[in-house]
Design a protein around this motif. Structure first.
Motif, mmCIF file in Angstrom:
data_model
loop_
_atom_site.group_PDB
_atom_site.id
_atom_site.type_symbol
_atom_site.label_atom_id
_atom_site.label_comp_id
_atom_site.label_asym_id
_atom_site.label_seq_id
_atom_site.Cartn_x
_atom_site.Cartn_y
_atom_site.Cartn_z
ATOM 1 N N THR A 150 0.872 -1.187 0.000
ATOM 2 C CA THR A 150 0.000 0.000 0.000
ATOM 3 C C THR A 150 0.909 1.237 0.000
ATOM 4 O O THR A 150 2.121 1.126 0.213
ATOM 5 C CB THR A 150 -0.864 0.038 1.277
ATOM 6 N N ARG A 187 -2.276 -8.441 0.731
ATOM 7 C CA ARG A 187 -2.996 -7.152 0.736
ATOM 8 C C ARG A 187 -4.149 -7.126 1.730
ATOM 9 O O ARG A 187 -4.651 -6.084 2.088
ATOM 10 C CB ARG A 187 -3.522 -6.847 -0.669
ATOM 11 N N PRO A 190 -3.068 -5.036 5.736
ATOM 12 C CA PRO A 190 -2.230 -3.847 5.560
ATOM 13 C C PRO A 190 -1.525 -3.413 6.848
ATOM 14 O O PRO A 190 -2.094 -3.483 7.932
ATOM 15 C CB PRO A 190 -3.233 -2.774 5.116
#
Ligand SMILES: CC(C)(COP(=O)(O)OP(=O)(O)OC[C@H]1O[C@@H](n2cnc3c(N)ncnc32)[C@H](O)[C@@H]1OP(=O)(O)O)[C@@H](O)C(=O)NCCC(=O)NCCS
Length: 229
Positions: A150, A187, A190
């Motif tokens: 991210t 993912r 995070p």
């Protein structure tokens, strides 16, 4: 084989077992260890396991590491000496290990977590709600992870607050503490803040969740522990 114990004050203990010459272990020696540490049902599962020699070793040494850690915990916390065969390391449907009694005992057992890297087993035990642990050898390449970071994670790497490897370890440890595992998707977990000694992990399915992963200082390893109180 050598075992080191680290204490994550005040809630958890982590046993790091280094198995030298993993590939050189003869089957006969493994059989002896299995008979010494496993209950009859565990031994039957291990003997019927259709897997390569190294995976069978990893499974066996993982169970030994967990049992050793639970026995040490019970001795320390309850002054109770228990034998490895009084414990069964069961697993949840999702694959998380759980220490249960093989004999009729009422005392609650600690929560546990397990991780392996080549030649290394790490067992974590805790008297809290849950615990998750992950380990990687420092020389493991994790470059592929860079593609799925991210913006916050990219910034943390650029500021040298985290590395690609510590990111993977934190996500794994946090996802194990929740009992789910990564599920193949980094993912989903995070990292929202962090420093070299601790990373804070959230979950896309539950943005309120904030899990702290502490890094232990063990030479040659990146070792993260997530204790959920
Ligand atoms: C299932 C998972 C925990 C496996 O992790 P791994 O990196 O392959 O292996 P590790 O050595 O870190 O951990 C394995 C241990 O985790 C434990 N485990 C498995 N599923 C678990 C779960 N749902 N929750 C908690 N612990 C779990 C088991 O004890 C297992 O060891 P065992 O099979 O000998 O009992 C999980 O995180 C996963 O999905 N991994 C896939 C790999 C991946 O996505 N990698 C991407 C990054 S590059």
């Amino acid at each position: 084989m050598a075992t080191y114990v680290c204490v994550v004050e005040p809630f958890a203990r982590v046993h790091v077992t280094v198995v030298d010459e993993v590939k050189a272990y003869p089957e006969e020696m493994l059989q002896q260890r299995g008979a010494q540490w496993l209950t009859a049902s565990e031994l039957a599962s291990w003997e019927s396991m259709q897997a390569k020699h190294t995976r069978r070793m990893e499974w066996l040494f993982g169970r030994i590491a967990l049992k050793e850690a639970v026995c040490a915990w019970m001795q320390e916390m309850h002054s109770m000496k228990i034998d490895a065969k009084e414990l069964i390391i069961a697993r949840t449907e999702a694959g998380a290990p759980q220490a249960t009694w093989a004999v009729d005992r009422a005392l609650e057992l600690p929560v546990v977590s397990l991780a392996h890297a080549p030649g290394v087993m790490v067992a974590a035990v805790s008297g809290t709600e849950s615990v998750g642990v992950d380990v990687e050898r420092v020389d493991r390449q994790a470059t592929v992870v860079a593609r799925v970071l991210t913006d916050t994670e990219t910034a943390l790497v650029a500021q040298e607050q985290m590395t690609l490897l510590s990111a993977v370890v934190a996500k794994e440890a946090a996802s194990k503490a929740v009992g789910l595992g990564l599920g193949g998707d980094l993912r989903r977990w995070p990292i929202v803040a962090g420093s070299p000694s601790e990373h804070f992990v959230s979950c896309v399915d539950d943005p309120e969740l904030l899990l702290k992963v502490d890094f232990l200082n063990v030479p040659g390893l990146v070792l993260g522990v997530c204790v959920v109180v």
